[in-house]
Scaffold this active site. Structure first.
Site, mmCIF file in Angstrom:
data_model
loop_
_atom_site.group_PDB
_atom_site.id
_atom_site.type_symbol
_atom_site.label_atom_id
_atom_site.label_comp_id
_atom_site.label_asym_id
_atom_site.label_seq_id
_atom_site.Cartn_x
_atom_site.Cartn_y
_atom_site.Cartn_z
ATOM 1 N N THR A 142 -1.966 15.183 12.484
ATOM 2 C CA THR A 142 -1.070 14.630 13.499
ATOM 3 C C THR A 142 0.364 14.963 13.066
ATOM 4 O O THR A 142 0.918 14.321 12.162
ATOM 5 C CB THR A 142 -1.263 13.089 13.592
ATOM 6 N N GLU A 147 3.286 14.618 14.349
ATOM 7 C CA GLU A 147 4.355 13.608 14.507
ATOM 8 C C GLU A 147 4.405 12.696 13.279
ATOM 9 O O GLU A 147 5.467 12.247 12.857
ATOM 10 C CB GLU A 147 4.130 12.727 15.756
ATOM 11 N N GLY A 150 -8.975 13.486 -8.565
ATOM 12 C CA GLY A 150 -8.532 12.174 -8.084
ATOM 13 C C GLY A 150 -8.860 11.055 -9.051
ATOM 14 O O GLY A 150 -8.208 10.006 -9.054
ATOM 15 N N LYS A 185 -1.708 -3.242 2.106
ATOM 16 C CA LYS A 185 -0.611 -2.907 1.191
ATOM 17 C C LYS A 185 0.754 -3.308 1.760
ATOM 18 O O LYS A 185 1.640 -3.727 1.023
ATOM 19 C CB LYS A 185 -0.638 -1.412 0.862
ATOM 20 N N ASP A 207 0.472 3.474 -7.561
ATOM 21 C CA ASP A 207 -0.108 4.728 -7.052
ATOM 22 C C ASP A 207 0.767 5.943 -7.350
ATOM 23 O O ASP A 207 0.280 6.968 -7.815
ATOM 24 C CB ASP A 207 -0.305 4.661 -5.528
ATOM 25 N N ASN A 250 0.516 -2.153 -4.248
ATOM 26 C CA ASN A 250 -0.931 -2.218 -4.531
ATOM 27 C C ASN A 250 -1.249 -3.170 -5.680
ATOM 28 O O ASN A 250 -2.397 -3.276 -6.076
ATOM 29 C CB ASN A 250 -1.503 -0.820 -4.804
HETATM 30 P P1 NAP Z 1 -4.985 6.984 5.442
HETATM 31 O O1 NAP Z 1 -3.739 6.215 5.352
HETATM 32 O O2 NAP Z 1 -6.029 6.571 6.421
HETATM 33 O O3 NAP Z 1 -4.610 8.513 5.753
HETATM 34 C C1 NAP Z 1 -5.597 9.476 5.986
HETATM 35 C C2 NAP Z 1 -4.965 10.855 6.069
HETATM 36 O O4 NAP Z 1 -6.045 11.793 6.156
HETATM 37 C C3 NAP Z 1 -4.113 11.066 7.311
HETATM 38 O O5 NAP Z 1 -3.090 11.950 7.009
HETATM 39 C C4 NAP Z 1 -5.120 11.692 8.283
HETATM 40 O O6 NAP Z 1 -4.499 12.507 9.263
HETATM 41 C C5 NAP Z 1 -5.920 12.557 7.357
HETATM 42 N N1 NAP Z 1 -7.255 12.850 7.862
HETATM 43 C C6 NAP Z 1 -8.315 12.002 7.875
HETATM 44 N N2 NAP Z 1 -9.386 12.634 8.394
HETATM 45 C C7 NAP Z 1 -8.986 13.878 8.729
HETATM 46 C C8 NAP Z 1 -9.636 15.010 9.304
HETATM 47 N N3 NAP Z 1 -10.914 14.968 9.638
HETATM 48 N N4 NAP Z 1 -8.933 16.147 9.492
HETATM 49 C C9 NAP Z 1 -7.635 16.208 9.145
HETATM 50 N N5 NAP Z 1 -6.942 15.175 8.592
HETATM 51 C C10 NAP Z 1 -7.622 14.025 8.389
HETATM 52 O O7 NAP Z 1 -5.737 7.041 4.034
HETATM 53 P P2 NAP Z 1 -5.071 6.971 2.566
HETATM 54 O O8 NAP Z 1 -4.987 5.576 2.108
HETATM 55 O O9 NAP Z 1 -3.855 7.793 2.555
HETATM 56 O O10 NAP Z 1 -6.225 7.648 1.686
HETATM 57 C C11 NAP Z 1 -6.512 9.032 1.797
HETATM 58 C C12 NAP Z 1 -7.469 9.450 0.706
HETATM 59 O O11 NAP Z 1 -6.842 9.319 -0.561
HETATM 60 C C13 NAP Z 1 -8.704 8.562 0.588
HETATM 61 O O12 NAP Z 1 -9.712 9.008 1.428
HETATM 62 C C14 NAP Z 1 -9.088 8.644 -0.872
HETATM 63 O O13 NAP Z 1 -10.083 9.632 -1.054
HETATM 64 C C15 NAP Z 1 -7.830 9.071 -1.554
HETATM 65 N N6 NAP Z 1 -7.334 8.013 -2.454
HETATM 66 C C16 NAP Z 1 -7.276 8.311 -3.772
HETATM 67 C C17 NAP Z 1 -6.815 7.359 -4.655
HETATM 68 C C18 NAP Z 1 -6.793 7.684 -6.115
HETATM 69 O O14 NAP Z 1 -6.385 6.830 -6.903
HETATM 70 N N7 NAP Z 1 -7.183 8.855 -6.509
HETATM 71 C C19 NAP Z 1 -6.394 6.112 -4.212
HETATM 72 C C20 NAP Z 1 -6.463 5.844 -2.850
HETATM 73 C C21 NAP Z 1 -6.935 6.817 -1.988
HETATM 74 P P3 NAP Z 1 -3.942 11.875 10.652
HETATM 75 O O15 NAP Z 1 -2.581 11.315 10.331
HETATM 76 O O16 NAP Z 1 -3.920 13.028 11.567
HETATM 77 O O17 NAP Z 1 -4.928 10.810 11.059
#
Ligand code: NAP
Length: 521
Positions: free
Chosen positions: A402, A404, A485, A308, A349, A333
């Protein structure tokens, strides 16, 4: 015509018969008998199999007989003289095509046998093939020319492994720059699109398997995937192309949703999964390859993890249009290719999330002003939603594992922040999960302890697979308002559809398509 060709690779007549029937029922237009798969290869067996194919098909159907050399992907180590004898006999037995490796055809004793057999067959044709299972050919054009110089009525077949999607462009160029009958495509996951675009670019055939277990080459799609998911029957030379740029891309729902919507509206458009591995350099190289070849007719892209930001940088460097909030979010996106290749970049988004919230809560965007919202997560989706919410004037507090990362995001958009422990003191009107917690396959996980779901709070989970996450189930049990979602996913896909086509998407149809697709998985 690009024949949709299904390989048959069984010496058991019943099993082969079942494969043939399944292939024909699925719409195969040609069969390939892969005799190098047979355990007890001999000429009589091959003659019997050819006769069996004719009887089972019950109608004229072009047949290729192949006995692949192990050095070019053959399965069993049959000696060369046997392989050539089998192919010569197959031609005499009425096979419309035999496939001989060009390298082996160069040997005089092989060439003579094949030429004699073809001269004795009324309709037999020769495919002269070259395969490279590890990488691109050193000079594919040279091999192509050598084949036609030696045997001008041959059908050249050039197949190589693409180690990156960028390797596919040489195959596309050869198809574009040549005419007549030729077969060109790439193997491997990175070469997948070449098997689909073979039809648009006029390859003589493309291969597809009856099912995943019967695939005979890496990256081969099933006939059902080609036809149902990738609209094979509707692909034409002037079909406009779209796709999702991602890594990984196999799990993406976007090809299913957009192709179904294109089909529903009878549009001459096709949506592809575009696996672009690597960072900014590889991303740029991919788009440069696309823009250098306007004749491919790519008109738009969805962009997702991990590209992205790369997409935003690409458009910035080329002075394209960037939707202002997308610039502030630092991620796009959606890319639209305009007149003369001018690019425009959007982020659908944040608006998708805001629309999902306002429609479920039955409020307007202006009602979001001063609403207190807890956002869990500080990744890409959280960033887009926080930007949208801040723009709408809400009071956001970001909670993240996290801390920070939460602090950094909060500083950019003027929000509060905390660690996940602080959810115990949650005080908000709306809670949004922007982490992957609860996503398939870890469906029994939730980011929020049940006791934090107190009266009056609405809960939005951006996870869409499953649509009903544990978090939402627990919220529903407490009679809280919930937003799934899938609503956000559909909104962003609908916004992309509008940008791609200029027409409104049928959101109900989209939701049904995705729900059915997820149920089948
Ligand atoms: P990302 O950039 O990888 O961010 C992941 C986030 O989840 C971070 O804040 C991470 O925390 C946290 N996280 C992951 N595993 C964790 C755990 N076990 N315990 C606590 N925190 C955890 O991913 P993203 O692109 O934002 O996507 C996140 C989610 O959004 C996807 O998995 C998907 O299900 C959903 N999504 C929905 C749509 C929609 O249209 N509905 C579109 C895209 C994504 P840290 O910073 O500590 O690593």
């Amino acid at each position: 015509m690009t024949y949709l060709t299904v390989p048959i690779a069984s010496e058991n007549l019943d099993q082969a018969g079942r494969q043939i029937k399944a292939a024909l029922a699925a719409g195969a237009e040609m069969l390939e008998l892969r005799t190098d798969y047979l355990e007890n290869l001999n000429i009589d067996l091959v003659r019997n199999l050819i006769a069996n194919i004719r009887t089972t098909a019950g109608r004229p159907l072009p047949l290729i007989v192949t006995c692949r050399d192990q050095r070019q992907g053959g399965v069993r180590p049959y000696p060369q003289h046997l392989r050539i004898d089998v192919l010569a006999a197959a031609s005499k037995a009425g096979a419309e095509f035999i496939d001989v490796e060009f390298e082996n055809f160069l040997r005089m004793e092989n060439q003579e046998k094949i030429r004699v057999a073809l001269s004795q067959s009324t309709k037999g044709r020769l495919i002269l093939s070259a395969h490279n299972f590890s990488t691109k050919f050193e000079s594919m054009k040279r091999i192509y020319r050598s084949i036609l110089t030696l045997y001008p009525v041959a059908i050249p077949k050039l197949v190589y492994t693409a180690n990156h999607i960028n390797d596919c462009f040489e195959a596309f160029d050869l198809l574009y720059q040549t005419g007549g009958e030729r077969i060109v495509f790439c193997m491997g996951e990175a070469g997948l699109i070449s098997r689909i675009l073979a039809k648009k670019l006029g390859s003589f055939l493309t291969f597809a398997s009856v099912n995943e277990q019967n695939a005979t080459a890496p990256g081969q799609l099933t006939i059902e995937q080609l036809q149902k998911l990738y609209r094979y029957d509707d692909i034409r030379p002037n079909t406009e192309l779209f796709g999702v740029i991602a890594d990984p891309v196999g799990h993406s729902l976007s090809p299913a949703i957009h192709n179904a919507c294109f089909a529903e509206k009878g549009m001459n458009k096709l949506y592809l999964p575009l696996l672009v591995q690597g960072g900014q350099y590889k991303f740029d190289e991919f788009l440069n390859n696309i823009f250098y070849r306007r004749w491919l007719n790519f008109k738009g892209f969805s962009v997702t993890i991990p590209h992205k930001q790369n997409a935003l940088n690409y458009v910035r460097a080329r002075h394209g249009f960037i939707e202002p909030l997308a610039g502030k979010i630092g991620a796009v996106n959606t890319l639209i290719v305009g007149v003369e290749g001018k690019l425009a970049a959007y982020n659908t988004d944040y608006a998708a999330a805001l629309d999902a919230i306002t429609s479920m809560l039955k409020i307007g965007r202006s009602d979001l002003k001063d609403m207190s919202v807890a956002v869990i997560g500080a990744g890409g989706v959280a960033r887009a939603i926080v930007a949208g919410l801040s723009d709408a004037g809400t009071k956001v507090k970001i909670y993240n594992r996290t801390v920070e990362r939460a602090e950094k995001l909060a500083a950019e958009f003027g929000c509060e922040f905390a660690g996940l422990d602080d959810l115990q003191n949650l005080d908000a009107k709306l809670l949004i999960n922007c982490t992957s917690i609860g996503m398939h396959p870890d469906v029994n996980a939730t980011p929020v302890p049940q006791e934090c779901l107190t009266k009056g709070i609405a809960v939005f989970d951006t996870v869409y697979n499953p649509a009903q996450t544990l978090l939402l189930k627990q919220a529903k049990r407490k009679k809280l308002k919930t937003i799934d979602g899938l609503s956000m996913f559909i909104n962003q896909a609908a916004a992309q559809f509008k940008l791609f086509t200029g027409q409104d998407a049928n959101a109900k149809f989209m939701r049904k398509t995705i729900s059915d697709y997820l149920d089948r998985k």
